[in-house]
Design a protein around this motif. Structure first.
Motif, mmCIF file in Angstrom:
data_model
loop_
_atom_site.group_PDB
_atom_site.id
_atom_site.type_symbol
_atom_site.label_atom_id
_atom_site.label_comp_id
_atom_site.label_asym_id
_atom_site.label_seq_id
_atom_site.Cartn_x
_atom_site.Cartn_y
_atom_site.Cartn_z
ATOM 1 N N ILE A 105 -3.751 1.247 -5.913
ATOM 2 C CA ILE A 105 -3.811 1.869 -7.185
ATOM 3 C C ILE A 105 -4.398 3.412 -6.640
ATOM 4 C CG2 ILE A 105 -4.374 1.966 -9.455
ATOM 5 C CD1 ILE A 105 -4.070 -1.011 -9.713
ATOM 6 N N TYR A 106 -5.556 3.228 -6.076
ATOM 7 C CA TYR A 106 -6.091 4.690 -5.758
ATOM 8 C C TYR A 106 -5.272 5.389 -4.992
ATOM 9 C CZ TYR A 106 -9.474 7.894 -3.691
ATOM 10 O OH TYR A 106 -10.097 9.008 -3.281
ATOM 11 N N SER A 107 -4.605 4.805 -3.992
ATOM 12 C CA SER A 107 -3.833 5.535 -3.097
ATOM 13 C C SER A 107 -2.550 6.134 -3.670
ATOM 14 C CB SER A 107 -3.260 4.654 -1.832
ATOM 15 O OG SER A 107 -4.289 4.044 -1.280
ATOM 16 N N VAL A 108 -2.111 5.755 -4.887
ATOM 17 C CA VAL A 108 -1.109 6.345 -5.629
ATOM 18 C C VAL A 108 -1.685 7.537 -6.284
ATOM 19 C CG1 VAL A 108 0.307 6.043 -7.518
ATOM 20 C CG2 VAL A 108 0.224 4.272 -5.774
ATOM 21 N N TYR A 109 -2.981 7.320 -6.608
ATOM 22 C CA TYR A 109 -3.815 8.515 -7.476
ATOM 23 C C TYR A 109 -4.046 9.658 -6.448
ATOM 24 C CZ TYR A 109 -7.278 11.111 -9.566
ATOM 25 O OH TYR A 109 -8.012 12.141 -10.173
ATOM 26 N N ALA A 110 -4.521 9.031 -5.406
ATOM 27 C CA ALA A 110 -4.708 10.348 -4.441
ATOM 28 C C ALA A 110 -3.860 10.561 -3.130
ATOM 29 C CB ALA A 110 -6.005 9.863 -3.556
ATOM 30 N N GLN A 111 -2.528 10.022 -3.394
ATOM 31 C CA GLN A 111 -1.503 10.190 -2.669
ATOM 32 C C GLN A 111 -1.819 9.958 -1.164
ATOM 33 O OE1 GLN A 111 0.478 13.736 -3.501
ATOM 34 N NE2 GLN A 111 1.297 12.996 -5.520
ATOM 35 N N ILE A 112 -2.250 8.805 -0.845
ATOM 36 C CA ILE A 112 -2.856 8.563 0.672
ATOM 37 C C ILE A 112 -1.540 7.427 1.113
ATOM 38 C CG2 ILE A 112 -4.398 7.613 1.896
ATOM 39 C CD1 ILE A 112 -6.358 8.083 -0.149
ATOM 40 N N CYS A 113 -0.881 7.953 2.033
ATOM 41 C CA CYS A 113 0.145 6.895 2.585
ATOM 42 C C CYS A 113 -0.547 5.619 3.228
ATOM 43 C CB CYS A 113 1.075 7.880 3.502
ATOM 44 S SG CYS A 113 2.518 7.050 4.084
ATOM 45 N N ARG A 114 -1.639 5.587 3.973
ATOM 46 C CA ARG A 114 -2.153 4.848 4.823
ATOM 47 C C ARG A 114 -2.565 3.699 3.813
ATOM 48 N NH1 ARG A 114 -6.686 7.079 7.673
ATOM 49 N NH2 ARG A 114 -5.141 8.387 8.559
ATOM 50 N N GLY A 115 -3.002 3.926 2.588
ATOM 51 C CA GLY A 115 -3.316 2.798 1.651
ATOM 52 C C GLY A 115 -2.252 1.825 1.269
ATOM 53 N N LEU A 116 -0.900 2.617 1.287
ATOM 54 C CA LEU A 116 0.180 1.973 0.528
ATOM 55 C C LEU A 116 0.855 1.257 1.892
ATOM 56 C CD1 LEU A 116 0.144 4.414 -1.425
ATOM 57 C CD2 LEU A 116 2.319 4.304 -1.402
ATOM 58 N N VAL A 117 0.548 1.662 3.309
ATOM 59 C CA VAL A 117 1.110 0.892 4.188
ATOM 60 C C VAL A 117 0.026 -0.361 4.515
ATOM 61 C CG1 VAL A 117 1.291 0.891 6.771
ATOM 62 C CG2 VAL A 117 2.208 2.866 5.238
ATOM 63 N N VAL A 118 -1.197 -0.371 4.309
ATOM 64 C CA VAL A 118 -2.135 -1.356 4.480
ATOM 65 C C VAL A 118 -1.819 -2.348 3.439
ATOM 66 C CG1 VAL A 118 -4.417 -1.913 3.951
ATOM 67 C CG2 VAL A 118 -3.885 -0.135 5.244
ATOM 68 N N TYR A 119 -1.241 -2.108 2.266
ATOM 69 C CA TYR A 119 -0.891 -2.922 1.067
ATOM 70 C C TYR A 119 0.386 -3.627 1.710
ATOM 71 C CZ TYR A 119 0.765 -4.891 -3.235
ATOM 72 O OH TYR A 119 1.429 -5.569 -4.099
ATOM 73 N N ILE A 120 1.496 -3.206 2.051
ATOM 74 C CA ILE A 120 2.549 -3.876 2.469
ATOM 75 C C ILE A 120 2.050 -4.706 3.515
ATOM 76 C CG2 ILE A 120 4.541 -3.496 3.601
ATOM 77 C CD1 ILE A 120 4.789 -0.619 2.365
ATOM 78 N N ILE A 121 1.524 -4.194 4.642
ATOM 79 C CA ILE A 121 1.129 -5.310 5.650
ATOM 80 C C ILE A 121 0.287 -6.502 5.173
ATOM 81 C CG2 ILE A 121 -0.200 -5.672 7.967
ATOM 82 C CD1 ILE A 121 0.743 -2.618 8.488
ATOM 83 N N TRP A 122 -0.651 -6.160 4.336
ATOM 84 C CA TRP A 122 -1.457 -7.128 3.906
ATOM 85 C C TRP A 122 -0.614 -8.245 2.819
ATOM 86 C CZ3 TRP A 122 -5.887 -9.547 4.823
ATOM 87 C CH2 TRP A 122 -6.323 -10.376 4.039
ATOM 88 N N ILE A 123 0.270 -7.831 2.017
ATOM 89 C CA ILE A 123 1.032 -8.813 1.107
ATOM 90 C C ILE A 123 1.793 -9.597 1.929
ATOM 91 C CG2 ILE A 123 2.891 -8.867 -0.385
ATOM 92 C CD1 ILE A 123 0.124 -8.510 -1.656
ATOM 93 N N PHE A 124 2.399 -9.151 3.111
ATOM 94 C CA PHE A 124 3.022 -10.152 3.923
ATOM 95 C C PHE A 124 2.137 -11.331 4.641
ATOM 96 C CE2 PHE A 124 6.474 -6.611 4.463
ATOM 97 C CZ PHE A 124 7.308 -7.486 3.906
ATOM 98 N N PHE A 125 1.000 -10.448 5.176
ATOM 99 C CA PHE A 125 0.069 -11.737 5.813
ATOM 100 C C PHE A 125 -0.378 -12.649 4.611
ATOM 101 C CE2 PHE A 125 -4.498 -12.675 6.561
ATOM 102 C CZ PHE A 125 -4.188 -13.294 7.627
#
Length: 192
Positions: free
Chosen positions: A83-103
């Protein structure tokens, strides 16, 4: 530029809702699965009469409440990071979320398979599997929005950096002669 809508949402709104969904689903998972995870029989493990795979399975079954609690707390933190990465437009936070959800979902499937044999009632097993499968499908739905928004952020950051990379720098000393203005006399346009 007009933003695309999927299911009536933009990629940004869908990504925020993905984080909110994950926080709520994780909390509900911890509430509803607490009894099932704590009911595993972990009394004395006889290490001499069992194979290595049986020992690993027994260890995972005994530690599954702690594993799930730890992974769920990490998931809530990563969802807040999303949610913070969406606010700050940080692409790395979104990629971390995607990888973590699969794990996270992979570990949950493994724990579900290993602890499902302890539940004697068939209806409880069916409800646990229904909850897990529906949560995985919902995560797949929301991951589409997260990847789309990560791609949008990545493209916008790349466009912003193109101007910087194409700028040419002089190899000289950096001092350039000032240009003189072509306007020599400024006429006065006010009344005296």
């Amino acid at each position: 530029m007009r933003q695309k809508h999927w299911c009536g949402m933009t990629a940004k709104i869908g990504t925020v809702l993905s984080g909110v969904f994950t926080i709520l689903a994780t909390d509900l998972y911890l509430i509803f699965e607490q009894k099932q995870l704590r009911s595993s029989n972990c009394t004395e493990i006889n290490q001499w009469n069992k194979t290595v795979t049986t020992l690993i399975n027994q260890l995972l079954i005994c530690w599954s409440p702690n594993i799930i609690l730890f992974l769920s707390s990490i998931t809530i933190i990563i969802s807040c990071l999303l949610i913070y990465s969406v606010y700050a437009q940080i692409c790395r936070g979104l990629v971390v979320y995607i990888i973590w959800i699969f794990f996270y979902e992979t570990v949950n499937v493994v724990v579900q398979v290993l602890t499902n044999n302890d539940t004697g009632i068939a209806e409880v097993r069916a409800m646990r599997w229904f909850g897990l499968v529906s949560r995985i499908f919902m995560h797949c739905f929301w991951i589409f929005f997260v990847t789309t928004y990560a791609h949008i952020i990545y493209k916008s950051k790349a466009k912003g950096n193109i101007i910087f990379y194409n700028r040419r720098f002089s190899a000289g000393n950096g001092e350039f002669p000032r240009r003189k203005s072509k306007i020599i006399n400024f006429p006065r346009h006010y009344n005296d």
